[in-house]
Design an enzyme around this catalytic site. Structure first.
Site: not given
Ligand SMILES: NC(=O)c1ccc[n+]([C@@H]2O[C@H](COP(=O)([O-])OP(=O)(O)OC[C@H]3O[C@@H](n4cnc5c(N)ncnc54)[C@H](OP(=O)(O)O)[C@@H]3O)[C@@H](O)[C@H]2O)c1
Length: 323
Positions: A101, A247, A252
């Protein structure tokens, strides 16, 4: 009987009732099963569990991939620091990260913001992805790479041992036995406490489990992307934690913006309950299985607070169905 014992008992009774509503009856205690503890932190509202039998975490954690852009450009450092510190105040004690990251930057941000760490903080990191190997889709599961990755993470995170360390993705050019064997060796040396796997198929999970004890699986999973349903059922059966990445649908936040008909029912539920749709999306995951530990990522304190508060939202079995 002390007041503490009384309030603990009434909390557990209340929690057991809530668990039963969510379809979690019979999963209230013991190592590896959901344990609804008498915590007074907001992040404890959905209960806490013991990863690997010795790491107690509240069920809603924090993802950190979005702390930099996909190209590794950091977001606002002050905002990130504020999110990390507020997370701790709210009782979030499971922070998910990876060396890749921001090309190592995010692990540094975590240490800068939070070190010295609270004693109950579980930082989970990963090795096995790199920006330097396009021929394997950015995967590098060679034992020498995993050792270097883990030792680098230890330094950047200022840890002597990483509580939970994942193989980020199996590498098609390296036998899984070799990659998992490298993590087993790091565990033997005390550099990592528990081993997890990420981006795995059912067969890869089974293979990894035949080699070492796997305490957590991290695959993409949300209301719209349910490829891991079968893996979740196995995790639940065998008391392995399932950490659904993206999640809310990833960077996006697709779950929040999709026009998918399956979500209309839950949008109506969010309106009826006067909660955010994002909270319903997280509550849906929590209700899907007691082994589910969502790690929503955010760069905004207001979103973090909303995500943590989702732990109070309970869905019935009927509401859980998207049919
Ligand atoms: N193992 C793997 O290969 C892998 C791959 C991807 C991700 N991950 C892990 O999983 C974690 C979570 O996945 P992710 O960060 O990709 O996506 P996510 O948690 O599904 O979504 C993040 C997005 O949602 C927005 N968001 C968060 N809370 C919100 C709310 N209450 N209302 C509106 N928008 C909201 C965030 O924007 P804002 O910043 O504007 O809140 C960001 O754009 C990652 O951070 C990482 O640690 C692991």
């Amino acid at each position: 009987m002390t007041m503490n014992a009384v309030s603990r008992r009434s909390f557990l009774q209340h929690a057991a009732a809530a668990a039963s509503v969510m379809g979690l009856a019979g999963c209230a205690t013991s190592s590896g099963k959901i344990r609804l503890r008498d915590t007074n932190t907001p992040a404890g509202a959905s209960g806490s569990v013991w990863i690997g039998g010795d790491l107690q975490v509240n069920r809603i954690g924090l993802g950190t991939a979005g702390f930099t852009s996909r190209d590794g450009v950091p977001r606002d450092r002050n905002a990130i620091r504020a999110v990390l510190r507020r997370a701790i105040e709210l009782g979030v004690n499971h922070i998910d990260t990876a060396d890749v990251y921001g090309s190592n930057l995010v692990e540094r941000f975590i240490a800068e913001a939070l070190y010295p760490y609270p004693s109950d903080l579980v930082i989970a990191s990963k090795g096995g992805q790199t920006r330097n190997r396009p021929e394997t889709g950015g995967r590098d599961g060679r034992p020498e790479h995993l050792r270097e990755a883990c030792e680098g993470s230890l330094k950047r995170l200022k840890l002597e041992q990483i509580p939970l360390y994942y193989l980020h993705s199996p590498d098609p050019k390296v036998p899984l036995e070799d990659s998992i064997g490298a993590l087993a060796q790091l565990q033997k040396e005390g550099k990592i406490r528990h081993i997890g796997v990420s981006n795995v198929s059912l067969a890869e999970l089974a293979k990894a489990r035949s080699l070492v004890s796997i305490v957590a699986v991290q695959n993409q999973y949300n209301m719209l992307l349910r490829d891991s349903d079968e893996i979740i059922d196995i995790c639940e059966r065998d008391k392995i934690f399932f950490i659904p990445f993206s999640p809310l649908g990833g960077r996006t936040a697709e779950v929040l913006t999709s026009q998918d008909d399956r979500l209309a029912k839950l949008q109506a539920l969010a309106d009826e309950r006067h909660v955010e749709f994002s909270q319903i999306a997280l509550a849906w995951l929590l209700a899907r299985s007691p082994v589910m530990l969502p790690i929503p990522g955010t760069t905004q304190v207001a979103h973090l607070e909303s995500n943590v508060a989702a732990g109070k939202v309970r869905l019935t079995r009927q509401e859980l169905s998207l049919e």
